[in-house]
Motif scaffolding. Structure first.
Motif, PDB file in Angstrom:
ATOM      1  N   HIS A  58       1.120  -1.271  -0.004  1.00  0.00           N
ATOM      2  CA  HIS A  58      -0.013   0.085   0.094  1.00  0.00           C
ATOM      3  C   HIS A  58       0.947   1.388  -0.401  1.00  0.00           C
ATOM      4  O   HIS A  58       1.750   1.240   0.758  1.00  0.00           O
ATOM      5  N   GLU A  61       2.304   3.393   3.520  1.00  0.00           N
ATOM      6  CA  GLU A  61       3.018   2.677   4.119  1.00  0.00           C
ATOM      7  C   GLU A  61       4.131   2.571   3.955  1.00  0.00           C
ATOM      8  O   GLU A  61       4.761   2.040   3.687  1.00  0.00           O
ATOM      9  N   ARG A 100      -3.196   4.630  -0.457  1.00  0.00           N
ATOM     10  CA  ARG A 100      -3.647   3.175  -0.584  1.00  0.00           C
ATOM     11  C   ARG A 100      -2.936   2.440  -1.584  1.00  0.00           C
ATOM     12  O   ARG A 100      -2.168   1.571  -2.128  1.00  0.00           O
ATOM     13  N   HIS A 152       3.375  -3.289   7.417  1.00  0.00           N
ATOM     14  CA  HIS A 152       1.958  -2.520   6.373  1.00  0.00           C
ATOM     15  C   HIS A 152       1.985  -1.448   7.570  1.00  0.00           C
ATOM     16  O   HIS A 152       2.354  -1.948   9.114  1.00  0.00           O
ATOM     17  N   THR A 153       1.703  -0.402   7.634  1.00  0.00           N
ATOM     18  CA  THR A 153       1.148   0.512   8.607  1.00  0.00           C
ATOM     19  C   THR A 153      -0.786   0.242   8.103  1.00  0.00           C
ATOM     20  O   THR A 153      -1.667   0.284   7.000  1.00  0.00           O
TER      21      THR A 153
HETATM   22 ZN   LIG Z   1      -1.592  -1.510   3.965  1.00  0.00          ZN
END
Ligand SMILES: [Zn+2]
Length: 334
Positions: A58, A61, A100, A152-153
């Motif tokens: 994404h 992130e 994203r 991820h974040t």
């Molecule tokens: Zn993510």
């Protein structure tokens, strides 16, 4: 001394004790621009597992990119057991958009771009759309490894505690190993859920684990921001993981406590307004405890957000505004 072979991935040949950085072509755009994936390969001098490390599937992130770089910068290939395949940006088109999703492509041709999120498209399809081609390209790398980590974040406007999120527990022997690795990561927070997007078919860690490469999702920090605290903590966690696999020297840094949770509970706004979060991320909440308030534009309180059950405050909304129905907080339930 046991003989270690050169690592041969995507045309890169990395001798024992060496590392290489490069790019592998993945997509072609209308003007002929080739979108390529950055790749960092490290080959140790002693036998050991091969680990895949990926971030930024994404595009907003960013913490994941920086924390993998921080962790890998400390690794001496000559002192490494096993090898590492790192793709710090797993969806470059989304990173270009700092979103994203690769949003420019999506706006241009919404129908052809669905599914738009490569994270949900595994094992991918080399003859599919952008998301499916990217997923297939990544899956080809992941399945050459013994274990995988997908960093991820939350998307922009959200903030997680550093949390290891496991895939579906019914994924065969790899699921138990993935859980062991989640403990080894040592972030202090583990979600072992059975419902929701993180355990769905098609998600990177689910399909990797199903294919025999134990994997979990690591969420840390906030989307759209690069934060020293998250980078330092995340890099430490990655090194914990590598140490637990016997790949690098040094002691694991264990968390003071590990919260093992079973379910996420998203709390949604019943009114649109300004969101003022009062509880602290990571706080243990009892049923009825106050999390924050939603104010109208004149400053009057429209809604007090409270915990409907006992739970841990694991994900905060960091946007200043919410519309009715938007998530204001997520609790992790034991
Ligand atoms: Zn993510």
């Amino acid at each position: 001394m046991t003989f270690v072979e050169s690592m041969n991935i995507e045309g890169f040949v990395v001798a024992p004790g060496e590392q290489q950085r490069g790019r592998i072509p993945a997509l072609e755009l209308a003007d002929g621009t080739v979108v390529s994936l950055p790749i960092h390969l490290i080959n140790g001098t002693r036998p050991g597992p091969r680990v895949y490390l990926g971030a930024a599937i994404h595009g907003d992130e960013v913490n994941g990119i920086a924390l993998l770089a921080r962790a890998l910068a400390t690794i001496d290939p000559k002192a490494l057991s096993g090898s590492i395949v790192c793709v710090p940006v797993q969806q470059p088109l989304a990173l270009h958009a700092d979103h994203r999703l690769p949003i420019a492509q999506f706006l241009k041709s919404p129908l052809d771009q669905v599914p738009a999120d490569a994270w949900t498209c595994f094992p991918g399809d080399p003859d599919g759309n952008i998301a499916q081609v990217i997923a297939a390209r990544l899956f080809g790398l992941i399945t050459q490894c013994d274990y995988a980590l997908d960093v991820h974040t939350p998307t922009r406007g959200g903030r997680y505690v550093p949390i290891a999120i496991l895939g579906n527990p019914d994924l065969g022997p790899g699921a138990a190993k993935a859980e062991e690795l989640a403990h080894a990561l040592g972030s202090g927070w583990i979600m072992r859920g059975e419902r929701g997007m993180y355990v769905s078919d098609g998600i990177l860690c689910v399909e990797a684990t199903r294919a025999g490469v134990p994997c979990f999702t690591f969420e840390i920090g906030e989307g759209g921001r690069l934060e020293e605290e998250s980078v330092a903590t995340g890099a430490q966690c990655v090194l914990n993981l590598l140490r637990s696999l016997g790949m690098t020297e040094g002691e694991r840094v264990p968390p003071a406590k590990t919260h093992l949770m079973r379910e996420f509970l998203g709390l949604r706004a019943h009114h649109g307004g300004l969101l003022v979060t009062e509880a602290e991320l990571g706080q243990e909440l009892k049923k009825g405890d106050r999390i924050g308030v939603i104010l109208d534009v004149f400053g009057d309180v429209l809604e007090t957000v409270t915990a409907p059950v006992d739970g841990l405050f694991v994900r905060a909304t960091t946007l200043g505004t919410v519309s009715r129905g938007e998530r204001v907080a997520t609790l992790g339930l034991l």
